[in-house]
Design a protein around this motif. Structure first.
Motif, short mmCIF file in Angstrom:
data_model
loop_
_atom_site.label_atom_id
_atom_site.label_comp_id
_atom_site.label_asym_id
_atom_site.label_seq_id
_atom_site.Cartn_x
_atom_site.Cartn_y
_atom_site.Cartn_z
N THR A 1 0.84 -1.21 0.00
CA THR A 1 0.00 0.00 0.00
C THR A 1 0.87 1.26 0.00
O THR A 1 0.62 2.23 -0.73
N GLY A 2 1.93 1.24 0.83
CA GLY A 2 2.85 2.39 0.88
C GLY A 2 3.54 2.60 -0.46
O GLY A 2 3.68 3.75 -0.92
N ALA A 3 3.99 1.51 -1.12
CA ALA A 3 4.65 1.63 -2.42
C ALA A 3 3.68 2.19 -3.45
O ALA A 3 4.06 3.03 -4.30
N LEU A 4 2.41 1.72 -3.42
CA LEU A 4 1.42 2.21 -4.38
C LEU A 4 1.16 3.70 -4.19
O LEU A 4 1.05 4.46 -5.17
N ILE A 5 1.09 4.14 -2.92
CA ILE A 5 0.88 5.58 -2.66
C ILE A 5 2.04 6.40 -3.20
O ILE A 5 1.86 7.47 -3.81
N GLN A 6 3.26 5.89 -3.00
CA GLN A 6 4.45 6.61 -3.48
C GLN A 6 4.43 6.70 -5.00
O GLN A 6 4.76 7.75 -5.60
N MET A 7 4.06 5.61 -5.69
CA MET A 7 4.02 5.63 -7.17
C MET A 7 2.92 6.54 -7.69
O MET A 7 3.09 7.23 -8.71
N GLU A 8 1.77 6.58 -7.02
CA GLU A 8 0.69 7.49 -7.44
C GLU A 8 1.15 8.95 -7.30
O GLU A 8 0.86 9.79 -8.17
N ALA A 9 1.86 9.22 -6.21
CA ALA A 9 2.36 10.59 -6.00
C ALA A 9 3.41 10.95 -7.05
O ALA A 9 3.44 12.07 -7.58
N ALA B 1 5.36 15.54 -14.06
CA ALA B 1 5.37 16.67 -15.02
C ALA B 1 5.74 17.98 -14.33
O ALA B 1 6.11 18.95 -14.99
N ILE B 2 5.63 18.02 -12.97
CA ILE B 2 5.89 19.26 -12.24
C ILE B 2 7.28 19.26 -11.65
O ILE B 2 8.05 20.22 -11.81
N ASP B 3 7.63 18.21 -10.96
CA ASP B 3 8.91 18.14 -10.25
C ASP B 3 9.48 16.74 -10.46
O ASP B 3 9.17 15.81 -9.73
N GLN B 4 10.30 16.60 -11.50
CA GLN B 4 10.83 15.29 -11.83
C GLN B 4 11.75 14.76 -10.74
O GLN B 4 11.79 13.55 -10.49
N THR B 5 12.50 15.65 -10.12
CA THR B 5 13.41 15.20 -9.05
C THR B 5 12.64 14.55 -7.90
O THR B 5 13.00 13.48 -7.39
N LYS B 6 11.56 15.24 -7.52
CA LYS B 6 10.73 14.70 -6.43
C LYS B 6 10.05 13.40 -6.85
O LYS B 6 9.93 12.44 -6.07
N ALA B 7 9.65 13.35 -8.14
CA ALA B 7 8.99 12.14 -8.65
C ALA B 7 9.95 10.96 -8.64
O ALA B 7 9.59 9.84 -8.25
N VAL B 8 11.21 11.22 -9.07
CA VAL B 8 12.21 10.14 -9.06
C VAL B 8 12.46 9.66 -7.63
O VAL B 8 12.61 8.46 -7.36
N GLU B 9 12.49 10.63 -6.69
CA GLU B 9 12.70 10.25 -5.29
C GLU B 9 11.56 9.37 -4.77
O GLU B 9 11.79 8.38 -4.06
N LEU B 10 10.33 9.76 -5.15
CA LEU B 10 9.18 8.95 -4.71
C LEU B 10 9.22 7.56 -5.34
O LEU B 10 8.89 6.56 -4.68
#
Length: 368
Positions: A193-201, A207-216
């Motif tokens: 569930t935690g991994a799924l939440i991170q991937m959804e985020a 498209a807004i913050d690729q660095t943050k997306a890669v971290e998530l």
């Protein structure tokens, strides 16, 4: 008992008839009529179950015997002892008293003393034997009924125990399933569930913050790895060790074989049993089964010992019985021993057979 009494009465009537043919002291028609009346009364005696009615019929028979004794033929007195014993037998514990009372009429029939005495003794012996064996028969029937009731009770108890065991096994399976489900939900489910939440985020932020997306996404990967590791650990903990399965199955088989064939079968194991692989356990079990069957067929043994040793380089399994062994010392290999050798050879093992001291089959399997 009744058949013996009827048979004794028939013998006395035949004796009476034979004595009449020799003496011919009265009319044949009257004799036949008296015998028919006596037969009719006595047939009624064995068709009725009421005790009081039977006593009345006995009294009527005794009266008839005295009438025919006085008016028709004195030989009819020979029928008296049978009815006297049959009527009074249940009321006397000391049976010798009945014998004495049954012999008293001897003094009133001087011309028939010998015949009457023999008939009275014959009837007493018949009643004594029939009474004795009837009591034994009743005792055996009561014992049989008790055993039958005990068997029914034990059978019912066994069925109840089987049902209890079945319900217990079913309940244990349900509890185990519930435990596994709860464990997966608590540990693995939360991780996924935690991994799924991170991937959804990450999907939202890509498209807004690729660095943050890669971290998530990296967090989701790490959480997934932890979840997979949890799955592996959970499955490893649930799966019983290989040696435990193999050894327990072998113990169960040996115990059943011992009980079925009334043999002493000690099992000894030494060394690190964990080193025995599943394929080796399979070969060991099959070779032991074959060796036990051969010992049961040919050795006449009362004890078969099984010894399992895990050494540095190999696994040694010996099955030895205390039977007659091989007198000639030369072992003739049948299909059973050949099959053991082929199974062992498939993993580079060997089988040693010895018939000098009892009979032993030793399986040697290399440790990989």
């Amino acid at each position: 008992m009744e058949l013996w009494i009827i048979f004794s009465k028939l013998i006395i009537i035949l004796l009476l008839s034979f004595s009449y043919v020799q003496s011919k002291t009265s009319s044949l028609a009257v004799i036949v009529l008296a015998i028919l009346v006596y037969f009719s009364i006595n047939i009624t005696l064995y068709l009725i179950r009421s005790g009081r009615v039977k006593i009345c019929i006995h009294l009527v028979s005794i009266v008839l015997i005295f009438i025919t004794f006085r008016e028709v033929n004195t030989l009819f007195i020979l029928l008296l002892p049978n009815h006297f014993y049959e009527l009074s037998w249940p009321f006397f514990k000391k049976k010798w008293v009945l014998l004495v009372m049954g012999l008293l009429p001897v003094f009133f029939v001087p011309h028939l003393q010998a015949s009457y005495g023999l008939v009275a003794l014959f009837c007493f012996v018949v009643y004594f034997m029939t009474s004795h064996y009837s009591h034994r028969l009743i005792k055996y029937e009561n014992t049989l009924d008790k055993m039958r009731m005990d068997m029914q009770r034990l059978s019912k108890s066994l069925n109840e125990n089987k049902e209890y065991i079945r319900q217990s096994e079913y309940t244990s399976r349900l509890e185990e399933r519930n435990r596994i489900s709860q464990q997966i939900h608590d540990s693995i489910g939360h991780s996924m569930t935690g991994a799924l939440i991170q991937m959804e985020a990450a999907k939202t932020l890509i498209a807004i913050d690729q660095t943050k997306a890669v971290e998530l996404l990296q967090n989701a990967i790490n959480i997934s790895k932890e979840g997979i590791e949890d799955i592996r650990i959970t499955l490893k903990n649930m799966k019983p060790p290989t040696e435990q399965i193999g050894l327990q199955r072998l113990k169960l088989f040996i115990e059943e074989f011992s009980i079925q064939h009334q043999l002493r079968m000690p099992l000894v194991h030494k060394g690190n049993i964990d080193l025995i692989t599943p394929i080796q356990w399979k070969i060991i079990a099959e070779n032991i089964s074959e060796a036990l069957t051969n010992s049961l067929k040919y050795s006449g043994a009362s004890e078969i010992s099984i010894d399992i040793q895990v050494l540095n380089k190999l696994v040694r399994v010996e099955v030895r019985d205390n039977g007659k062994g091989i007198v000639s010392g030369k072992v003739v290999k049948g299909l059973g021993i050949v099959g053991m050798e082929e199974r062992s050879a498939s993993i580079k093992g060997t089988v040693i057979v010895d018939g000098t001291n009892g009979f032993s089959v030793t399986t040697l399997l290399p440790i990989v």
